[in-house]
Design a protein around this motif. Sequence first.
Motif, PDB file in Angstrom:
ATOM      1  N   ALA B 281       0.850  -1.183   0.000  1.00 33.47           N
ATOM      2  CA  ALA B 281       0.000   0.000   0.000  1.00 33.47           C
ATOM      3  C   ALA B 281       0.885   1.232   0.000  1.00 33.47           C
ATOM      4  CB  ALA B 281      -0.882   0.004   1.243  1.00 33.47           C
ATOM      5  N   ALA B 282       0.614   2.117  -0.943  1.00 28.35           N
ATOM      6  CA  ALA B 282       1.507   3.250  -1.125  1.00 28.35           C
ATOM      7  C   ALA B 282       1.425   4.209   0.052  1.00 28.35           C
ATOM      8  CB  ALA B 282       1.142   3.977  -2.406  1.00 28.35           C
ATOM      9  N   ASP B 283       2.593   4.643   0.482  1.00 27.09           N
ATOM     10  CA  ASP B 283       2.684   5.656   1.521  1.00 27.09           C
ATOM     11  C   ASP B 283       2.424   7.020   0.875  1.00 27.09           C
ATOM     12  OD1 ASP B 283       5.487   6.713   3.648  1.00 27.09           O
ATOM     13  OD2 ASP B 283       3.511   7.599   3.256  1.00 27.09           O
ATOM     14  N   PRO B 284       1.337   7.705   1.255  1.00 27.05           N
ATOM     15  CA  PRO B 284       0.989   8.968   0.568  1.00 27.05           C
ATOM     16  C   PRO B 284       2.122   9.994   0.587  1.00 27.05           C
ATOM     17  CG  PRO B 284      -0.770   8.286   2.032  1.00 27.05           C
ATOM     18  CD  PRO B 284       0.378   7.353   2.300  1.00 27.05           C
ATOM     19  N   ALA B 285       2.837  10.057   1.696  1.00 27.82           N
ATOM     20  CA  ALA B 285       3.930  11.039   1.774  1.00 27.82           C
ATOM     21  C   ALA B 285       5.047  10.683   0.806  1.00 27.82           C
ATOM     22  CB  ALA B 285       4.471  11.092   3.203  1.00 27.82           C
ATOM     23  N   LEU B 286       5.276   9.368   0.694  1.00 22.69           N
ATOM     24  CA  LEU B 286       6.335   8.918  -0.204  1.00 22.69           C
ATOM     25  C   LEU B 286       5.958   9.194  -1.657  1.00 22.69           C
ATOM     26  CD1 LEU B 286       9.089   7.500  -0.051  1.00 22.69           C
ATOM     27  CD2 LEU B 286       7.901   5.321  -0.382  1.00 22.69           C
ATOM     28  N   VAL B 287       4.664   8.948  -1.963  1.00 20.69           N
ATOM     29  CA  VAL B 287       4.192   9.209  -3.327  1.00 20.69           C
ATOM     30  C   VAL B 287       4.307  10.693  -3.648  1.00 20.69           C
ATOM     31  CG1 VAL B 287       2.173   9.190  -4.841  1.00 20.69           C
ATOM     32  CG2 VAL B 287       2.677   7.209  -3.393  1.00 20.69           C
ATOM     33  N   GLU B 288       3.958  11.515  -2.672  1.00 22.65           N
ATOM     34  CA  GLU B 288       4.033  12.947  -2.891  1.00 22.65           C
ATOM     35  C   GLU B 288       5.481  13.387  -3.129  1.00 22.65           C
ATOM     36  OE1 GLU B 288       2.003  15.250   0.101  1.00 22.65           O
ATOM     37  OE2 GLU B 288       3.013  17.064  -0.559  1.00 22.65           O
ATOM     38  N   ALA B 289       6.380  12.826  -2.326  1.00 22.47           N
ATOM     39  CA  ALA B 289       7.799  13.138  -2.532  1.00 22.47           C
ATOM     40  C   ALA B 289       8.233  12.668  -3.908  1.00 22.47           C
ATOM     41  CB  ALA B 289       8.647  12.485  -1.445  1.00 22.47           C
ATOM     42  N   GLY B 290       7.711  11.520  -4.311  1.00 23.35           N
ATOM     43  CA  GLY B 290       8.070  10.964  -5.620  1.00 23.35           C
ATOM     44  C   GLY B 290       7.584  11.827  -6.768  1.00 23.35           C
ATOM     45  N   ALA B 291       6.443  12.506  -6.558  1.00 20.07           N
ATOM     46  CA  ALA B 291       5.927  13.395  -7.603  1.00 20.07           C
ATOM     47  C   ALA B 291       6.935  14.502  -7.896  1.00 20.07           C
ATOM     48  CB  ALA B 291       4.591  13.983  -7.174  1.00 20.07           C
ATOM     49  N   ALA B 292       7.595  14.984  -6.844  1.00 24.02           N
ATOM     50  CA  ALA B 292       8.600  16.036  -7.046  1.00 24.02           C
ATOM     51  C   ALA B 292       9.813  15.485  -7.777  1.00 24.02           C
ATOM     52  CB  ALA B 292       9.008  16.620  -5.697  1.00 24.02           C
ATOM     53  N   VAL B 293      10.214  14.281  -7.371  1.00 22.66           N
ATOM     54  CA  VAL B 293      11.385  13.683  -8.041  1.00 22.66           C
ATOM     55  C   VAL B 293      11.080  13.425  -9.517  1.00 22.66           C
ATOM     56  CG1 VAL B 293      12.961  11.708  -8.065  1.00 22.66           C
ATOM     57  CG2 VAL B 293      12.157  12.626  -5.878  1.00 22.66           C
ATOM     58  N   PHE B 294       9.822  13.043  -9.785  1.00 21.14           N
ATOM     59  CA  PHE B 294       9.452  12.663 -11.152  1.00 21.14           C
ATOM     60  C   PHE B 294       9.578  13.834 -12.129  1.00 21.14           C
ATOM     61  CE2 PHE B 294       6.621  11.381 -14.658  1.00 21.14           C
ATOM     62  CZ  PHE B 294       7.128  10.111 -14.901  1.00 21.14           C
TER      63      PHE B 294
END
Lengths: 389, 390
Positions: B281-294
Amino acid sequence: APDPAITELQPWQQYLGEGVDARPYGMPSEHEAHVVRRDVPWLTADPVSSVNFTPLHELDGIITPNGLCFERHHGGIAEIDPGAYRLMINGLVDTPLVFTLDDLKRFPRENHAYFLECAANSGMEWRGAQLNGCQFTHGMIHNVMYTGVPLRLLLEEAGIKTAGKWILPEGADASAMTRSIPLEKALDDCLVAFKMNGEALRPEQGYPVRLVVPGWEGNMWVKWLRRIEIGDQPWHHREETSKYTDLLPDGQARRFTWEMDAKSVITNPSPQAPITHGPGPTVLTGIAWSGRGTIPRVDVTLDGGATWARARMSGPSFDKSMHRFYYEFDWDGRPLLLQSRAHDSTGYVQPTKDMLREVRGENSIYHNNGIQTWAVNEQGVAENVEVSS
Amino acid sequence: PSVPEPADMEKVADGSDAMEAADGASRHQAAAPSRDGGYGLGRAALEEEVAAWDIDIRPDGQGLPEGEGDVWTGEELYVAQCATCHGDFGEGAGRWPQLALGMGTLTSDDPVKTVGSYWPYLSTVWDYVHRAMPFGAAQTLSDDEVYAITAYILYLNELVEDDFVLSSSSFADVEMPNAGNFFMDDRPDTELTAFSGEVCMENCKEDVQITARARVLDVTPDAGGGEGTDPTQTPTMDEAMDGGGQEDASAPAAAAPETGVAETADAASEAPDAGATQTAAADPALVEAGAAVFRKCQACHQVGDGAANRVGPQLNGLIGRTVGGLDGYSYSGVFADAAAEGVVWTEAHLAEFLSDPRGTYQGTKMSFAGLRSADEIAAVTAYIEAEGTE
């Protein structure tokens, strides 16, 4: 036993050679095919924006043959039709002008021998010994007799306005090379040259016209010169900001470091030119130059700097030109640590690499005029090294 | 007889006597004479002729044409015209110059001199892009295109936001961070006197040791003019010639870790499903951080609803997908090979790839230097998985 080179009839003694119509533009002997400019393929992304190196260890005297003058291009060699060549002078002038090549050849000319050294010559050696051969460590230099019109005459023709303090020469090649040069230098000794060593400039050296900026870094000697603008300020273009600035240890950078400091290198023996004759009479030779004048004196050491002797200068001593020195000695077959040390006519003495690093740190890259050391072993093989102070 | 100074010699306007120079070399020199009013040679340049050739731009804005360009227009132009050499993010491909970032490195052992970290004037960027770029097609960009590409280079250097528009009027507002760190040549004060004077001729050193040898690196081309070695850890000529960083030349060249493609593929094949089946299950904070990296990826890759292949393949359902296996995308040879071998993207394999793209798949056309931090890799992986799942 008798020498067959003498006792046997050689083909060139027996058979007729080629006639005078066979070589309308002469080339070197086929036995000299190894004497060529060399590049280092891994050094650059593309040979079109790259550099090659003068084979200094194969040359003597002070003049570099035209076909062996090192090349540095930023957009390849421009092949210009001399009939379509134009030189424009514009900016802060009374009358913007256009000259054809024929126009330029109607101005009074001068002849001068000058060295051209790339500011990055020896740049690969800033942090330590790296390339085995003076062609690679010091080969971004050539010395040529130019014929050209003093830039002063062309600027006088256009009439410089009082506010004009700088010029911007520009090339016609695909990089449209530009550099800012103070007007004082332009009026002093710059030439708009169309001959090198008596013949037309070679295409790779700016045919039909290049700028000559005596004593100053090679990047300023704009090839394929198409335009000179006069302005009241420098332009701060790429080749004088991003490049050709000297980054110091504190993160600040020197700019406009135009004059090339006095420098020398022993060309023979050297890694590409080992001693092959064993002990006995040995000719050591090399070149020296200074962007500030002449080279009245070069010192040489065989022991890494413990004991020095004055070398013998030979050949004409021209201002801002290459000088030739010799030091003859009887090699006893023991290892040598060879160095040369140039003195120029201002009293400046070529420093050691460590003295330069003391002032400039290790990120400076450009304008490395430090003393070069070659280690020669018992077999006469030479290697690029550094020694303790 | 008195020895004329060079300045006096300039004034000699007739074919006068040979003069004895101060160094004793004889010179037969008389300066080419000036003529009052000039020689009457050449002709007046026409206005349109001057306009055609007078392309230079100065820090004070002199020479700048009217026009404007925004960051996103610049990105499209940059990806199409510049990225092959300079990298999608200005990181530089191969030995071509790096254009972006490097801030704070100028005092380090490995200074990275980019537009953002080093160049003192924005006008230099505009002038150079216009006069000499794209390499091999100089002066083909319109003025607005040059504004847009310049704006994008500023954005890559984090000097402007993504809504920035560069124009002849906004030009002067851009401050270059390193502008204050250049000074005029001070060698007369710092070097010339110090390096002049008496020299030692005898007993100058007690002991001489060799402290460095070129053969430690052995990067000299073969005498026969062969290819020579390709020392990936040594300074490139662009760096030496053009002022980039240098590695420590006194240290032996560390061979680049050559991750064999086949080896990598084998290793991945042996544990194909370990990562693919663990879609936690995706960690929302991690996904959000990943959006910036992307943001570093999105110039070439799309993920999510309607994602399509662009410069790079779309990334929906990436984890569990066959490496190089997407229909309709033209992969480089190494990815095609991996597809033939049935290698599958696991989280572990993706992490390996993102940490060193060109080391993992040598010859990939993905001109991205990679992500250094494991946190960034984990975040962007979580983002790709979250966005790219139905």
